[in-house]
Write a protein that holds these residues in place. Structure first.
Motif, PDB file in Angstrom:
ATOM      1  N   ILE A 639     -81.287  28.580  95.944  1.00  0.00           N
ATOM      2  CA  ILE A 639     -82.211  29.720  95.859  1.00  0.00           C
ATOM      3  C   ILE A 639     -83.004  29.657  94.563  1.00  0.00           C
ATOM      4  CG2 ILE A 639     -82.266  32.218  95.527  1.00  0.00           C
ATOM      5  CD1 ILE A 639     -80.051  32.410  97.635  1.00  0.00           C
ATOM      6  N   GLN A 640     -82.247  29.371  93.503  1.00  0.00           N
ATOM      7  CA  GLN A 640     -82.925  29.256  92.222  1.00  0.00           C
ATOM      8  C   GLN A 640     -83.965  28.134  92.237  1.00  0.00           C
ATOM      9  OE1 GLN A 640     -82.495  31.457  89.652  1.00  0.00           O
ATOM     10  NE2 GLN A 640     -81.287  32.495  91.263  1.00  0.00           N
ATOM     11  N   MET A 641     -83.547  27.029  92.836  1.00  0.00           N
ATOM     12  CA  MET A 641     -84.448  25.884  92.888  1.00  0.00           C
ATOM     13  C   MET A 641     -85.733  26.239  93.651  1.00  0.00           C
ATOM     14  SD  MET A 641     -83.226  23.548  91.157  1.00  0.00           S
ATOM     15  CE  MET A 641     -81.697  23.314  90.289  1.00  0.00           C
ATOM     16  N   GLU A 642     -85.545  26.833  94.771  1.00  0.00           N
ATOM     17  CA  GLU A 642     -86.714  27.192  95.572  1.00  0.00           C
ATOM     18  C   GLU A 642     -87.595  28.196  94.814  1.00  0.00           C
ATOM     19  OE1 GLU A 642     -85.729  28.854  99.352  1.00  0.00           O
ATOM     20  OE2 GLU A 642     -87.822  29.083  99.960  1.00  0.00           O
ATOM     21  N   LYS A 643     -86.891  29.122  94.206  1.00  0.00           N
ATOM     22  CA  LYS A 643     -87.631  30.150  93.467  1.00  0.00           C
ATOM     23  C   LYS A 643     -88.479  29.532  92.355  1.00  0.00           C
ATOM     24  CE  LYS A 643     -85.942  33.283  90.406  1.00  0.00           C
ATOM     25  NZ  LYS A 643     -84.888  34.277  90.020  1.00  0.00           N
ATOM     26  N   PHE A 644     -87.851  28.641  91.578  1.00  0.00           N
ATOM     27  CA  PHE A 644     -88.581  28.067  90.451  1.00  0.00           C
ATOM     28  C   PHE A 644     -89.630  27.064  90.919  1.00  0.00           C
ATOM     29  CE2 PHE A 644     -85.332  30.080  87.987  1.00  0.00           C
ATOM     30  CZ  PHE A 644     -85.942  30.351  86.764  1.00  0.00           C
ATOM     31  N   ALA A 645     -89.333  26.443  92.017  1.00  0.00           N
ATOM     32  CA  ALA A 645     -90.337  25.521  92.542  1.00  0.00           C
ATOM     33  C   ALA A 645     -91.579  26.291  92.977  1.00  0.00           C
ATOM     34  CB  ALA A 645     -89.752  24.739  93.715  1.00  0.00           C
ATOM     35  N   ARG A 646     -91.361  27.354  93.695  1.00  0.00           N
ATOM     36  CA  ARG A 646     -92.491  28.155  94.129  1.00  0.00           C
ATOM     37  C   ARG A 646     -93.219  28.750  92.917  1.00  0.00           C
ATOM     38  NH1 ARG A 646     -92.670  28.711  99.517  1.00  0.00           N
ATOM     39  NH2 ARG A 646     -90.740  28.469 100.698  1.00  0.00           N
ATOM     40  N   GLN A 647     -92.424  29.153  91.960  1.00  0.00           N
ATOM     41  CA  GLN A 647     -93.025  29.720  90.763  1.00  0.00           C
ATOM     42  C   GLN A 647     -93.926  28.687  90.071  1.00  0.00           C
ATOM     43  OE1 GLN A 647     -90.248  31.958  88.360  1.00  0.00           O
ATOM     44  NE2 GLN A 647     -91.448  31.561  86.483  1.00  0.00           N
ATOM     45  N   ALA A 648     -93.392  27.452  90.023  1.00  0.00           N
ATOM     46  CA  ALA A 648     -94.182  26.392  89.399  1.00  0.00           C
ATOM     47  C   ALA A 648     -95.471  26.173  90.176  1.00  0.00           C
ATOM     48  CB  ALA A 648     -93.367  25.110  89.347  1.00  0.00           C
ATOM     49  N   ILE A 649     -95.348  26.216  91.500  1.00  0.00           N
ATOM     50  CA  ILE A 649     -96.539  26.027  92.303  1.00  0.00           C
ATOM     51  C   ILE A 649     -97.524  27.154  92.016  1.00  0.00           C
ATOM     52  CG2 ILE A 649     -97.439  26.020  94.662  1.00  0.00           C
ATOM     53  CD1 ILE A 649     -94.818  24.654  95.487  1.00  0.00           C
ATOM     54  N   ASN A 650     -96.952  28.343  91.966  1.00  0.00           N
ATOM     55  CA  ASN A 650     -97.823  29.476  91.676  1.00  0.00           C
ATOM     56  C   ASN A 650     -98.443  29.358  90.275  1.00  0.00           C
ATOM     57  OD1 ASN A 650     -97.409  30.611  94.123  1.00  0.00           O
ATOM     58  ND2 ASN A 650     -95.802  32.032  93.417  1.00  0.00           N
ATOM     59  N   ASP A 651     -97.677  28.741  89.389  1.00  0.00           N
ATOM     60  CA  ASP A 651     -98.182  28.598  88.024  1.00  0.00           C
ATOM     61  C   ASP A 651     -99.215  27.480  87.906  1.00  0.00           C
ATOM     62  OD1 ASP A 651     -96.583  30.655  87.284  1.00  0.00           O
ATOM     63  OD2 ASP A 651     -95.046  29.426  86.315  1.00  0.00           O
ATOM     64  N   GLY A 652     -99.477  26.860  89.007  1.00  0.00           N
ATOM     65  CA  GLY A 652    -100.506  25.845  88.991  1.00  0.00           C
ATOM     66  C   GLY A 652    -100.032  24.460  88.647  1.00  0.00           C
ATOM     67  N   VAL A 653     -98.744  24.257  88.715  1.00  0.00           N
ATOM     68  CA  VAL A 653     -98.232  22.915  88.466  1.00  0.00           C
ATOM     69  C   VAL A 653     -98.667  22.023  89.623  1.00  0.00           C
ATOM     70  CG1 VAL A 653     -96.160  21.512  88.203  1.00  0.00           C
ATOM     71  CG2 VAL A 653     -96.286  23.779  87.168  1.00  0.00           C
ATOM     72  N   THR A 654     -99.168  20.863  89.316  1.00  0.00           N
ATOM     73  CA  THR A 654     -99.673  19.986  90.349  1.00  0.00           C
ATOM     74  C   THR A 654     -98.773  18.788  90.614  1.00  0.00           C
ATOM     75  OG1 THR A 654    -100.958  18.848  88.674  1.00  0.00           O
ATOM     76  CG2 THR A 654    -102.077  20.579  89.932  1.00  0.00           C
ATOM     77  N   GLY A 655     -98.115  18.344  89.612  1.00  0.00           N
ATOM     78  CA  GLY A 655     -97.284  17.153  89.816  1.00  0.00           C
ATOM     79  C   GLY A 655     -95.841  17.376  89.405  1.00  0.00           C
ATOM     80  N   THR A 656     -94.922  16.644  90.030  1.00  0.00           N
ATOM     81  CA  THR A 656     -93.491  16.806  89.735  1.00  0.00           C
ATOM     82  C   THR A 656     -93.163  16.377  88.319  1.00  0.00           C
ATOM     83  OG1 THR A 656     -93.099  14.624  90.666  1.00  0.00           O
ATOM     84  CG2 THR A 656     -92.784  16.520  92.099  1.00  0.00           C
ATOM     85  N   GLU A 657     -94.022  15.517  87.785  1.00  0.00           N
ATOM     86  CA  GLU A 657     -93.684  15.058  86.439  1.00  0.00           C
ATOM     87  C   GLU A 657     -93.762  16.187  85.417  1.00  0.00           C
ATOM     88  OE1 GLU A 657     -97.648  14.461  87.887  1.00  0.00           O
ATOM     89  OE2 GLU A 657     -95.820  13.377  88.404  1.00  0.00           O
ATOM     90  N   GLU A 658     -94.442  17.228  85.813  1.00  0.00           N
ATOM     91  CA  GLU A 658     -94.475  18.375  84.903  1.00  0.00           C
ATOM     92  C   GLU A 658     -93.205  19.211  84.983  1.00  0.00           C
ATOM     93  OE1 GLU A 658     -98.146  20.687  85.012  1.00  0.00           O
ATOM     94  OE2 GLU A 658     -99.024  19.020  86.138  1.00  0.00           O
ATOM     95  N   LEU A 659     -92.428  18.972  86.019  1.00  0.00           N
ATOM     96  CA  LEU A 659     -91.218  19.773  86.204  1.00  0.00           C
ATOM     97  C   LEU A 659     -90.038  19.087  85.534  1.00  0.00           C
ATOM     98  CD1 LEU A 659     -91.575  20.776  89.952  1.00  0.00           C
ATOM     99  CD2 LEU A 659     -91.769  22.272  87.978  1.00  0.00           C
ATOM    100  N   ASN A 660     -89.605  19.629  84.463  1.00  0.00           N
ATOM    101  CA  ASN A 660     -88.442  19.091  83.767  1.00  0.00           C
ATOM    102  C   ASN A 660     -87.433  20.210  83.551  1.00  0.00           C
ATOM    103  OD1 ASN A 660     -89.371  16.378  83.376  1.00  0.00           O
ATOM    104  ND2 ASN A 660     -90.844  17.200  81.892  1.00  0.00           N
ATOM    105  N   VAL A 661     -86.237  19.833  83.708  1.00  0.00           N
ATOM    106  CA  VAL A 661     -85.159  20.797  83.486  1.00  0.00           C
ATOM    107  C   VAL A 661     -84.512  20.480  82.149  1.00  0.00           C
ATOM    108  CG1 VAL A 661     -82.957  21.688  84.303  1.00  0.00           C
ATOM    109  CG2 VAL A 661     -84.765  21.156  85.924  1.00  0.00           C
ATOM    110  N   THR A 662     -84.672  21.330  81.234  1.00  0.00           N
ATOM    111  CA  THR A 662     -84.059  21.155  79.920  1.00  0.00           C
ATOM    112  C   THR A 662     -83.130  22.322  79.652  1.00  0.00           C
ATOM    113  OG1 THR A 662     -85.865  22.319  78.859  1.00  0.00           O
ATOM    114  CG2 THR A 662     -86.075  19.927  79.053  1.00  0.00           C
TER     115      THR A 662
END
Length: 743
Positions: A639-662
Motif C-alpha cells: 500500500i505504501q509502495m503504491e501510494k508513494f509511487a502514485r505520489q511520485a507520479i503526481n509530483d511529476g516524476v518521469t523516470g524511475t531513476e529519480e525514485l530512490n529509497v534512502t
DNA sequence: CTAAACCCTG
DNA sequence: CAGGGTTTAG
C-alpha cells in the motif's frame, strides 16, 4: 533391540509364508498366536499342496447316498479312481487304502458312507499331526517349543499316536467292508470273488487288533492325561510366580502413580470411589471386565485429559481389587483336585488376562505420559530414541509384559496333545491383547512418520528434567527414565517479553526451572482447557482396552507428537511444565520479531516461521496467525509502495531513476515506523534496495497503465517475492530480541 | 476440496 | 492487526 525386531520380523515372515502355503485361510478373527499355531498345524498337515483338501472335503460332505452314487460311478470309471488313489501326503493312509482297495476290488470311496464320515475331518487332523510329528515333532507339538516335554515323551507319544491312528484307519477300512450299504448290496459275495480275497486268518487278526488297539489308545490317553496334569501344575506354579512378580511391579507403579497425581488433590474422591467399588466386590470379575470394555468403547472416544486421569485411576482401583483375586484362585486350585484343573486353568487365564489388560494399560499410559512430553519436532536426536522407546518395547517393563504374554499364550495355545485330553481350549477371541501386532504396527508406522528435523538449537526444552523423573524417581528399574536428563537451565522467553537476560547463560540453572512444578499445577486447568478447543484431531478409538490405548498411541505418534501430548492423560501437569517455554500463543514480542524479520523476508515459508519461532508451540492456529501477520505486513508495504509511487507520479516524476529509497525519505520513515517503531533496530541496507525496486515496479506499472487490470499487482508480487534475503541466524534464538536490541 | 492469497472492513 | 468473504492454485 535389534534382536527383538528381527525376531519378530522373522516370525511374521514365517507366519505369512506358512499361511500362504496353499491352505485357505479359515477365519481371520483368531488371535495372532492362535493363528500361528494353526498355520503351523495346517502346513504340516498339508505339505504337498491341496490334493488332500479335495479329499477332505469329500470326506466331510459325502453322505451315504452320495457315496453310493459315487461308488456306482466309480465302479464304471476306474480312471477316476486312479486319480483319487494317489495320496501324496499321507503315506500310511495311502498304503492302507491301496491295500484295501485292492482287497475290496476298487470300492475305495465307500468308506465315506460307512458311518464314519462324521469323523472324517478328525481323522485327517490326527493324521496330519502324526505325519508332522514324524518329521518334526517340535513343530507339531507346539509352535512355542515347550521345553517341559522330553524328547522321549514326544517320540513315544508320537509313536503311540501313530499307532492309534493306524488303528483308526484300519477300523475305517474294516468299516468299509461292513458298512450297511455294502452289506445291503451283498458285498460279502463281491469280496469273496475279489482277486485277492483276504484269508480268514487275516480277517481274524484284524478283528483282534481292532479290539485291542483302542485299548492301547486309551492307556496312552491316561498317561497323557496324567502327564498333562503334571505339566499344568508346573505351568500354573510358574504363572503364579510371574503373576506375583507382575503384581509387585504394579503395586510399585500404583504407588508412584498416587504419589504423583493424587498427593495433592482428590483424596476424598479416591475414598469415595473405593468405598463404592467395595460394594461390588463380589461381582468383581464382571465389574473389572465390563468397566474395561466400556471405557475402551466409550471413554476412549473422547480423550480429554480429565477423562484420561479418571480412567487411569479407575484402572488402578481395578488392579487393587484384582490383586486379591489371584490368591483366592490359587487357594481354590490347591483345595480342589485335578478334576477342577480345567476350570482352574481357565480362571487363571482369565485372571492373567485381566491383569495383563490392566498392566499394559498402565504401562502404556506411563510411557505415553513420560515420553510424549519433550517436544520432538525441534530436537531430532532426542526424539528418535524416545519415540522408539515408547512404541517398540524398549521399556524393560514392556518386555516383561510381552514375555508374560507369551507365557500366557503358552497356556492356551492349542497343543496337539490337547486333542487327546479333550482339553477345552479357551476361545481365541478371549485373547484380547494382540500385543505383538500392535507393537509391530506401531513401530513400522513410527519409522515412517518421523518429523523432519527443523534445525538445531542451542538449548531446548526437551532437555529439561521432566517433573516425573526429576522429583519422583521410580523405585522400580522398569520405570526409570531411559536417558539422563541433564539439569540444564533454559533461558526461556517469559510471556510478557521482559528480558530474562540474566538467565541467558546456557550452563546455569534457572531458578524458575526449579520451581516449576508448583506453577505447573496451577496452570494445569488453564492449559488443558485452552487446548481442548482446537483438539479437532481428537480421535475416537474403537477396540478393547489395550488395543484402543495402543491405537491411540499409534495414531498420535503418527501425527503431531505435540498434539498427542495434549491428548495424553497426564498432560495437565507435565505439559504445562513445558508450556512455560513452548508457548501456545504469540506474544507481542513475537510480533515485533516478525516485523523485524520482514526487513529480510517478505514471503517467509511456514517452515521458516517454525524455525524462527521455535519457542512457540506450532499448531494450525499459530501458523496461520504468523502467516496472516506477514500478509498484513505485505499489505501495508505494498500500500505504501503504491501510494508513494502514485505520489511520485503526481509530483511529476518521469523516470524511475529519480525514485530512490534512502533512510531519510518519507517512504522509509513510514515503513520504519510501521515495522520498527522503536527504531531500535538497524534496518538492513538490502531492505532499502528492495523497497526501491518495489517502488519503481509500482511506478512503472502505474505509468504503463497496468493498474486497470484488477490483478496488476500480482506481477509485482512475483518480482518482489524473489528478493527475499536470508534472515540472520540470530533471529532463530528465542531471545533474539534482547540480543538484537542490545547491540 | 483445502490452503493460501487477496481484498475489504472494523 | 484481526476477521471474514472471495478467489485461486494444487
Amino acid at each position: 533391540m535389534p534382536d527383538h525386531d528381527s525376531a519378530a520380523l522373522l516370525s511374521r515372515q514365517t507366519k505369512r509364508r506358512r499361511v500362504d502355503i496353499g491352505v485357505k485361510r479359515t477365519v481371520g478373527t483368531t488371535s495372532v498366536v492362535f493363528t500361528k499355531g494353526r498355520a503351523t498345524l495346517f502346513s504340516a498337515m498339508n505339505p504337498h499342496g491341496s490334493e488332500q483338501d479335495v479329499e477332505c472335503s469329500v470326506v466331510q460332505h459325502a453322505d451315504g447316498e452320495k457315496s453310493n452314487v459315487l461308488r456306482k460311478l466309480l465302479k464304471r470309471a476306474n480312471s477316476y479312481e486312479d486319480a483319487m488313489i494317489p495320496f501324496p501326503g499321507a503315506t500310511i493312509i495311502s498304503q492302507l487304502l491301496k491295500n484295501n482297495i485292492t482287497k475290496n476290488g476298487g470300492t475305495e470311496p465307500s468308506f465315506q458312507g460307512s458311518g464314519l464320515s462324521s469323523t472324517g475331518s478328525e481323522i485327517h487332523q490326527e493324521d496330519a499331526c502324526s505325519n508332522s510329528s514324524r518329521e518334526s515333532p517340535q513343530e507339531c507339538l507346539s509352535p512355542f517349543s515347550r521345553p517341559t516335554m522330553s524328547q522321549f515323551d514326544i517320540e513315544r507319544l508320537g509313536d503311540e499316536h501313530l499307532r492309534a491312528k493306524r488303528a483308526r484307519v484300519e477300523n475305517i477300512i474294516r468299516g468299509m467292508s461292513h458298512s450297511p450299504s455294502v452289506a445291503l448290496r451283498g458285498n460279502e459275495n463281491d469280496r469273496e470273488g475279489a482277486p485277492q480275497p483276504p484269508s480268514p486268518r487275516e480277517s481274524y487278526r484284524e478283528n483282534k487288533r481292532k479290539q485291542k488297539l483302542p485299548q492301547q489308545q486309551q492307556q496312552s490317553f491316561q498317561q497323557l492325561v496324567s502327564a498333562r496334569k503334571e505339566q499344568k501344575h508346573e505351568e500354573r506354579r510358574q504363572l503364579k510366580l510371574q503373576l506375583e512378580d507382575m503384581q509387585k511391579q504394579l503395586r510399585q507403579l500404583q504407588e508412584k502413580f498416587y504419589q504423583i497425581y493424587d498427593s495433592t488433590d482428590s483424596e476424598n474422591e479416591e475414598d469415595g470411589n473405593l468405598s463404592e467399588d467395595s460394594m461390588h466386590s463380589d461381582g468383581m470379575d464382571h465389574q473389572a471386565q465390563d468397566s474395561v470394555a466400556d471405557r475402551s468403547d466409550n471413554e476412549m472416544s473422547d480423550l480429554d485429559p480429565g477423562h484420561f486421569i479418571d480412567r487411569a485411576r479407575a484402572l488402578i482401583r481395578q488392579h487393587a481389587m484384582m490383586t486379591e483375586k489371584p490368591k483366592r484362585d490359587s487357594q481354590r486350585g490347591k483345595d480342589q483336585g485335578p478334576a477342577s484343573m480345567h476350570t482352574e486353568g481357565k480362571q487363571l487365564a482369565e485372571t492373567l488376562k485381566q491383569e495383563l489388560n490392566t498392566a499394559m494399560s498402565q504401562v502404556v499410559d506411563t510411557v505415553v505420559k513420560v515420553f510424549s512430553k519433550p517436544v520432538p519436532q525441534v530436537f531430532p536426536p532426542l526424539q528418535m530414541p524416545q519415540a522408539r522407546f515408547a512404541v517398540n518395547g524398549e521399556n524393560p517393563n514392556f518386555h516383561a509384559a510381552n514375555q508374560r504374554l507369551q507365557c500366557f499364550g503358552d497356556v492356551i495355545i492349542p497343543n496337539p496333545l490337547d486333542t487327546f485330553t479333550n482339553m477345552q481350549m479357551p476361545s481365541s477371541n478371549d485373547q484380547t491383547e494382540a500385543l505383538p501386532l500392535v507393537v509391530r504396527k506401531n513401530s513400522s508406522d513410527q519409522s515412517s512418520s518421523t518429523p523432519t528435523p527443523v534445525g538445531h538449537h542451542h538449548h531446548h526444552p526437551s532437555l529439561h528434567p521432566s517433573p516425573l523423573s526429576a522429583t519422583v524417581g521410580f523405585g522400580s528399574p522398569s520405570f526409570r527414565h531411559p536417558f539422563p536428563l541433564p539439569l540444564m537451565g533454559y533461558p526461556f522467553q517469559n510471556p510478557l517479553g521482559t528480558p530474562s537476560g540474566s538467565y541467558s547463560g546456557k550452563d546455569r540453572v534457572s531458578p524458575e526451572s526449579l520451581d516449576l512444578s508448583r506453577e505447573a499445577t496451577s496452570l494445569r486447568t488453564k492449559m488443558s482447557s485452552n487446548h481442548m478447543n482446537h483438539r479437532s484431531c481428537s480421535p475416537s478409538y474403537p477396540g478393547s482396552t489395550t488395543e484402543g490405548l495402543s491405537l491411540s498411541l499409534i495414531k498420535s505418534e503418527c501425527g503431531d507428537l505435540q498434539d498427542m501430548a495434549e491428548i495424553s492423560p497426564y498432560s495437565g501437569s507435565t505439559i504445562s511444565f513445558f508450556k512455560k517455554k513452548k508457548k501456545n500463543r504469540l506474544s507481542p514480542n513475537h510480533l515485533k520479531k516478525a516485523k523485524l524479520m520482514f526487513f529480510y523476508t517478505r514471503y517467509p515459508s511456514s517452515n521458516m516461521l517454525k524455525m524462527f519461532f521455535s519457542d512457540v508451540k506450532f499448531n494450525r492456529c499459530i501458523t496461520s496467525q504468523l502467516i496472516k501477520w506477514f500478509s498484513n505486513f505485505r499489505e501495508f508495504y505494498y500500500i505504501q509502495m503504491e501510494k508513494f509511487a502514485r505520489q511520485a507520479i503526481n509530483d511529476g516524476v518521469t523516470g524511475t531513476e529519480e525514485l530512490n529509497v534512502t533512510r531519510d525519505c518519507e517512504l522509509y520513515r513510514a515503513l520504519n515506523m510501521h515495522y520498527n517503531k522503536a527504531n531500535d533496530f538497524e534496518v538492513p541496507e538490502r531492505f532499502l534496495e528492495v523497497a526501491q525496486i518495489t517502488l519503481r515496479e509500482f511506478f512503472n506499472a502505474i505509468v504503463a497503465g497496468k493498474d486497470v487490470d484488477p490483478s496488476w499487482k500480482k506481477a509485482i508480487y512475483k518480482v518482489i517475492c524473489k528478493l527475499d534475503s536470508e534472515v540472520p541466524d540470530i533471529f532463530k534464538s528465542p531471545n533474539c530480541l534482547q540480543e538484537l536490541l542490545h547491540e
